[in-house]
Design a protein around this motif. Structure first.
Motif, mmCIF file in Angstrom:
data_model
loop_
_atom_site.group_PDB
_atom_site.id
_atom_site.type_symbol
_atom_site.label_atom_id
_atom_site.label_comp_id
_atom_site.label_asym_id
_atom_site.label_seq_id
_atom_site.Cartn_x
_atom_site.Cartn_y
_atom_site.Cartn_z
ATOM 1 N N ALA A 25 0.886 -1.272 -0.200
ATOM 2 C CA ALA A 25 0.120 -0.013 0.119
ATOM 3 C C ALA A 25 0.827 1.243 0.039
ATOM 4 N N ALA A 26 2.017 1.346 0.644
ATOM 5 C CA ALA A 26 2.756 2.488 0.872
ATOM 6 C C ALA A 26 3.640 2.717 -0.679
ATOM 7 N N GLY A 27 4.048 1.484 -1.184
ATOM 8 C CA GLY A 27 4.479 1.219 -2.761
ATOM 9 C C GLY A 27 3.540 2.145 -3.695
ATOM 10 N N ARG A 28 2.102 1.934 -3.653
ATOM 11 C CA ARG A 28 1.265 2.230 -4.412
ATOM 12 C C ARG A 28 1.168 3.755 -4.204
ATOM 13 N N LEU A 29 1.058 4.111 -3.033
ATOM 14 C CA LEU A 29 1.186 5.504 -2.583
ATOM 15 C C LEU A 29 2.288 6.412 -2.959
ATOM 16 N N ALA A 30 3.261 5.864 -2.836
ATOM 17 C CA ALA A 30 4.441 6.609 -3.260
ATOM 18 C C ALA A 30 4.502 6.498 -4.844
ATOM 19 N N HIS A 31 3.895 5.632 -5.610
ATOM 20 C CA HIS A 31 4.029 5.759 -7.222
ATOM 21 C C HIS A 31 2.770 6.631 -7.467
ATOM 22 N N ASN A 32 1.675 7.049 -6.490
ATOM 23 C CA ASN A 32 0.842 8.066 -6.970
ATOM 24 C C ASN A 32 1.262 9.485 -6.536
ATOM 25 N N HIS A 33 2.347 9.540 -5.582
ATOM 26 C CA HIS A 33 2.845 10.889 -5.217
ATOM 27 C C HIS A 33 4.275 11.352 -5.770
ATOM 28 N N LYS A 34 4.341 10.986 -7.037
ATOM 29 C CA LYS A 34 5.591 11.308 -7.591
ATOM 30 C C LYS A 34 5.792 12.651 -7.713
ATOM 31 N N PRO A 35 6.961 13.351 -7.059
ATOM 32 C CA PRO A 35 8.055 12.741 -6.898
ATOM 33 C C PRO A 35 7.922 12.054 -5.158
ATOM 34 N N ALA A 36 8.434 10.928 -4.930
ATOM 35 C CA ALA A 36 8.029 10.525 -3.447
ATOM 36 C C ALA A 36 9.271 9.874 -2.939
ATOM 37 N N ASP A 37 9.867 10.032 -1.730
ATOM 38 C CA ASP A 37 10.899 9.467 -1.025
ATOM 39 C C ASP A 37 10.325 8.405 -0.194
ATOM 40 N N LEU A 38 10.368 6.927 -0.586
ATOM 41 C CA LEU A 38 9.672 6.001 0.294
ATOM 42 C C LEU A 38 10.860 5.559 1.124
ATOM 43 N N ARG A 39 10.650 5.498 2.544
ATOM 44 C CA ARG A 39 11.346 5.026 3.434
ATOM 45 C C ARG A 39 10.901 4.073 4.255
ATOM 46 N N VAL A 40 11.434 2.706 4.110
ATOM 47 C CA VAL A 40 11.102 1.504 5.053
ATOM 48 C C VAL A 40 11.767 1.476 6.351
ATOM 49 N N LEU A 41 11.381 1.318 7.501
ATOM 50 C CA LEU A 41 11.682 1.296 8.824
ATOM 51 C C LEU A 41 11.479 -0.111 9.572
ATOM 52 N N HIS A 42 12.448 -0.731 9.918
ATOM 53 C CA HIS A 42 12.294 -1.766 10.797
ATOM 54 C C HIS A 42 12.944 -1.413 12.103
ATOM 55 N N VAL A 43 12.389 -1.971 13.284
ATOM 56 C CA VAL A 43 12.816 -1.550 14.562
ATOM 57 C C VAL A 43 13.404 -2.977 14.983
ATOM 58 N N ASN A 44 14.565 -2.837 15.493
ATOM 59 C CA ASN A 44 15.286 -4.157 16.139
ATOM 60 C C ASN A 44 14.867 -3.929 17.870
ATOM 61 N N LEU A 45 13.806 -4.505 18.485
ATOM 62 C CA LEU A 45 13.664 -4.512 19.689
ATOM 63 C C LEU A 45 14.811 -4.940 20.847
ATOM 64 N N TYR A 46 15.497 -4.062 21.532
ATOM 65 C CA TYR A 46 16.554 -4.574 22.637
ATOM 66 C C TYR A 46 15.847 -5.683 23.201
ATOM 67 N N GLN A 47 14.727 -5.497 23.656
ATOM 68 C CA GLN A 47 14.117 -6.676 24.722
ATOM 69 C C GLN A 47 13.880 -8.052 24.131
ATOM 70 N N THR A 48 13.866 -8.134 22.704
ATOM 71 C CA THR A 48 13.697 -9.659 22.059
ATOM 72 C C THR A 48 14.926 -9.973 21.386
ATOM 73 N N GLY A 49 16.000 -9.171 21.422
ATOM 74 C CA GLY A 49 17.320 -9.568 20.883
ATOM 75 C C GLY A 49 17.192 -9.670 19.166
ATOM 76 N N ASP A 50 16.440 -8.638 18.926
ATOM 77 C CA ASP A 50 16.274 -8.687 17.570
ATOM 78 C C ASP A 50 17.461 -8.112 16.813
ATOM 79 N N ASN A 51 17.939 -8.420 15.686
ATOM 80 C CA ASN A 51 19.050 -7.965 15.049
ATOM 81 C C ASN A 51 18.969 -7.819 13.672
ATOM 82 N N THR A 52 17.863 -7.685 13.150
ATOM 83 C CA THR A 52 17.877 -7.562 11.566
ATOM 84 C C THR A 52 18.698 -6.549 10.922
ATOM 85 N N GLN A 53 19.380 -7.214 9.887
ATOM 86 C CA GLN A 53 20.202 -6.272 9.167
ATOM 87 C C GLN A 53 19.755 -5.586 7.945
#
Length: 149
Positions: A25-53
């Protein structure tokens, strides 16, 4: 030239069906709002030991965006909603796209009473600047819809 629209979409990794639908849905929104700067964010939670690169996340989302360019960021934190707010503030986000909370009614009530369940959309609406729009993607329907709230 039109103003650049900055769109932030926080997602979970590994991608859930809901995250993939929110991202699409965000990709479609970015396509419809040209020019758009689409930023994808993932939060590595300290308490779960998440370490996504960032590299892992970039590979996982590439097919979901259907040719829309996006920059990918991973951040560390304890509270997802606060990290999202901090990122949105830093990059001066125009639109934040989040998945709608899919909890059952009794779970929502219990979470509110215990104050332990992040209602990310509500938190962001209450804490972002007036110029930032928060959109929630309803992934419970077959064709996800984006709701301005």
């Amino acid at each position: 030239m039109a103003d650049l629209t900055t769109i932030l979409v926080p997602i979970r990794y590994p991608l859930t069906d809901q995250s993939a639908q929110t991202l699409a849905a965000a990709g479609r929104l970015a396509h419809n709002h040209k020019p758009a700067d689409l930023r994808v964010l993932h939060v590595n939670l300290y308490q779960t030991g998440d370490n996504t690169q960032t590299r892992e996340l970039t590979q996982a989302i590439s097919s979901t965006l259907d040719g829309v360019e996006a920059s990918v960021t991973t951040r560390q934190g304890f509270l997802v909603e606060e990290v999202i707010l901090e990122e949105a503030t830093q990059i001066d986000t125009d639109i934040i796209v989040v998945g709608a909370n899919q909890q059952a009614t009794w779970q929502k009530l219990l979470s509110r009473l215990l104050q332990n369940g992040p209602a990310v959309g509500t938190f962001l609406r209450e804490n972002t600047t007036a110029g930032t729009e928060v959109l929630e993607v309803n992934t419970a329907v077959e064709t996800p819809s984006v709701e301005t709230v």
